[in-house]
Scaffold this active site. Structure first.
Site, PDB file in Angstrom:
ATOM      1  N   LYS A 148       0.979  -1.254  -0.063  1.00 25.98           N
ATOM      2  CA  LYS A 148      -0.044   0.010   0.088  1.00 25.98           C
ATOM      3  C   LYS A 148       0.746   1.346  -0.141  1.00 25.98           C
ATOM      4  O   LYS A 148       0.369   2.354  -0.435  1.00 25.98           O
ATOM      5  CB  LYS A 148      -1.107   0.000   1.098  1.00 25.98           C
ATOM      6  CG  LYS A 148      -2.081  -0.971   1.043  1.00 25.98           C
ATOM      7  CD  LYS A 148      -3.084  -1.178   2.124  1.00 25.98           C
ATOM      8  CE  LYS A 148      -4.042  -2.214   1.694  1.00 25.98           C
ATOM      9  NZ  LYS A 148      -3.709  -3.396   1.975  1.00 25.98           N
TER      10      LYS A 148
HETATM   11  C1  LIG Z   1      -4.312  -4.499   1.797  1.00 30.83           C
HETATM   12  C2  LIG Z   1      -3.558  -5.903   1.585  1.00 30.83           C
HETATM   13  C3  LIG Z   1      -4.007  -6.876   0.499  1.00 30.83           C
HETATM   14  C4  LIG Z   1      -5.264  -6.867  -0.042  1.00 30.83           C
HETATM   15  O1  LIG Z   1      -5.354  -5.791  -1.075  1.00 30.83           O
HETATM   16  P1  LIG Z   1      -6.717  -5.288  -1.748  1.00 30.83           P
HETATM   17  O2  LIG Z   1      -6.406  -4.304  -2.470  1.00 30.83           O
HETATM   18  O3  LIG Z   1      -7.679  -4.926  -0.674  1.00 30.83           O
HETATM   19  O4  LIG Z   1      -7.580  -6.617  -2.487  1.00 30.83           O
HETATM   20  C5  LIG Z   1      -3.203  -7.958   0.625  1.00 30.83           C
HETATM   21  N1  LIG Z   1      -2.219  -8.004   1.249  1.00 30.83           N
HETATM   22  C6  LIG Z   1      -1.680  -7.119   2.246  1.00 30.83           C
HETATM   23  C7  LIG Z   1      -0.392  -7.294   2.734  1.00 30.83           C
HETATM   24  C8  LIG Z   1      -2.469  -6.069   2.275  1.00 30.83           C
HETATM   25  O5  LIG Z   1      -1.989  -5.046   3.066  1.00 30.83           O
END
Ligand SMILES: *Cc1c(COP(=O)(O)O)cnc(C)c1O
Length: 484
Positions: free
Chosen positions: A119
């Site tokens: 993210k």
């Molecule tokens: C947020 C997250 C996900 C899922 O991603 P989405 O965009 O919500 O589908 C998977 N793995 C990690 C480590 C995350 O932080």
């Protein structure tokens, strides 16, 4: 490029990128999507191959984002990308290096940013975009978000110190790993406000929607969003699908597939966009954990949101989501970009009451695999533990539990898909020490920047799952901040 709502009607006027940068949902309750997907030729992709190799990810991001953002002067957008994707913040100029793992699998390392989760890639850009746009407007913004782990810390690290920005971040009390809690709660900054809600992630998300739906309150307190429905985050994520494709291929038209651990359908939605733009993506492998509403949809055509009581706390907690907030963007394309039909599905009283719709038997669903290249599978705790152990034994590489969900599902489904398969490494193992210890018998390596973080003082406020209480708290806090 202009943007429309997934629930829009024919007469609606599309809006520009900067008009919605600071917004969450569209006024009609839908999500913003590009009016059409820019098409990228094989020649452009080959040019970008040189850009990534010689100039790095920041310049590639500028090239890709220029196709979507035409209301920021080019030189400014280029500088924004350069600041967001500095090699120092991500450990290399490539930002998202891809490395062969074993057999047909590669790892696309998306978690080398400041908080060790994918993210960061979108959020670092968002921090720079927000700072730029707020300065341009002479305005301020108070970000209200919900996180089951990684969004919150990525947002806080991206926004801290940005003039004019205060962050209120809701977390489900006790549901994040000790390391994730430490990352967020150790931030000692009056403009970064951590709130632990007595509930699960979906409760936190509902509170955000509740407050954002109170337009008077939202306007009075200048509330904005950074959760995964934010359009800029979606666009930022498109870039690393391009970067992944470029690194795993050597020439035009070579197909690759991606395996993506999914919760909110945010990350994989960007892969869908990249594929629509003409990046040669064969298959998008969607991996869920025990909270498998998305796998249920892609295997049966039935989308059934689950309530808090049916949302399990798992060892890949950032995917503990039973209401996929970005999914509507995909359904919009699945239904031929028909806003009225999307409104009938997601905006209907039946959906509000049952959280369910059924697209099985529709032509759109029947052709989904061929048209959209998405397949899905699911993984459980024992799979994660076994996969982490197996990958470590075979390659010496330690992967985190979310990445393990994707490796597991990719391995299950590999027969039918074009290789190489780039598995998204969405977090570093240090964030999930307990599961790593269970799988390997020892704790994960702690990168030097994170040493000692769990011993720092915690800055967090406990609140009940109650919108009125939250509103009161935000108003009081912002009044105090304004008074200095
Ligand atoms: C947020 C997250 C996900 C899922 O991603 P989405 O965009 O919500 O589908 C998977 N793995 C990690 C480590 C995350 O932080």
């Amino acid at each position: 490029m202009r943007y429309v709502s997934t629930r829009g009607a024919a007469g609606d006027v599309p809006v520009g990128f900067c008009d919605i940068l600071l917004e969450g949902l569209a006024p009609d309750g839908g999500l913003y999507v590009p009016e059409s997907y820019p098409q990228v030729s094989a020649g452009t992709l080959e040019e970008w191959r040189g850009v990534l190799a010689t100039q790095g990810y920041a310049e590639l991001a500028f090239r890709v984002l220029s196709l979507f953002i035409d209301d920021i002067p080019a030189a400014d957008l280029q500088a924004i990308c350069a600041r967001a994707y500095a090699a120092e913040a991500f450990g290399s100029r490539l930002v998202v290096p891809a490395t062969p793992l074993a057999g047909r699998l590669w790892l696309l390392h998306l978690s080398n940013g400041p908080t060790a989760a994918f993210k960061d890639v979108a959020m670092q850009l968002l921090g720079e975009l927000f700072a730029y746009e707020l300065a341009r407007r002479g305005s301020t913004l108070n970000i209200l978000g919900a996180t089951s782990g990684d969004t919150g810390s990525a947002a806080e690290y991206a926004m801290r110190g940005k003039p004019g920005v205060t962050v209120f971040m809701l977390t489900p009390a006790g549901r994040m790993s000790a390391f994730q809690q430490a990352q967020m709660f150790s931030i000692d900054d009056p403009h970064i406000v951590n709130i632990a809600v007595d509930g699960v992630f979906d409760d936190c998300q509902d509170l955000v929607k509740d407050l954002a739906g109170d337009l008077a309150f939202k306007r009075r307190w200048r509330l904005g969003a950074v959760n995964s429905i934010n359009l800029a985050r979606l666009l930022a994520q498109v870039v690393y699908y391009v970067a992944g494709w470029l690194q795993a291929t050597s020439g035009p038209g070579q197909p690759v597939s991606f395996a993506v651990p999914s919760g909110n359908f945010g990350n994989i939605c960007a892969g869908h966009v990249a594929r629509r733009m003409g990046v040669p993506i064969d298959t998008l492998i969607l991996a869920t954990n025990e909270n498998n509403v998305l796998h249920e949809f892609f295997s049966t055509g039935v989308y059934q949101v689950r309530g808090a009581a049916d949302t399990y706390a798992t060892s890949s907690p950032s995917m503990d989501i039973s209401k996929a907030s970005n999914f509507e963007r995909f359904v919009f394309d699945l239904l031929g970009r028909d806003g009225a039909r999307v409104r009938d599905l997601f905006g209907s009283p039946e959906f509000a009451a049952t959280g369910r719709f059924d697209l099985s038997g529709t032509p759109g669903f029947a052709g989904l695999r061929e048209r959209f290249g998405i397949v899905s599978g699911t993984s459980a705790h024992a799979d994660r533990v076994a996969t982490i152990a197996r990958v470590h034994a075979e390659t010496g590489v330690t992967i985190d539990p979310h990445t393990a969900d994707a490796v597991k599902v990719a391995t299950d489904l590999i027969e039918g898909v074009a290789e190489p398969v780039l598995v998204h490494e969405t977090a570093l193992p240090v964030k999930f020490a307990a599961t790593i210890r269970e799988a390997l018998g020892h704790a994960p390596e702690v990168p030097a920047v994170f040493a000692g973080i769990e011993g720092l003082p915690r800055h967090v406020v406990d609140l009940p799952d109650d919108a009125a209480v939250l509103k009161e708290f935000i108003a009081t806090r912002l009044t105090a901040l304004a008074a200095g």
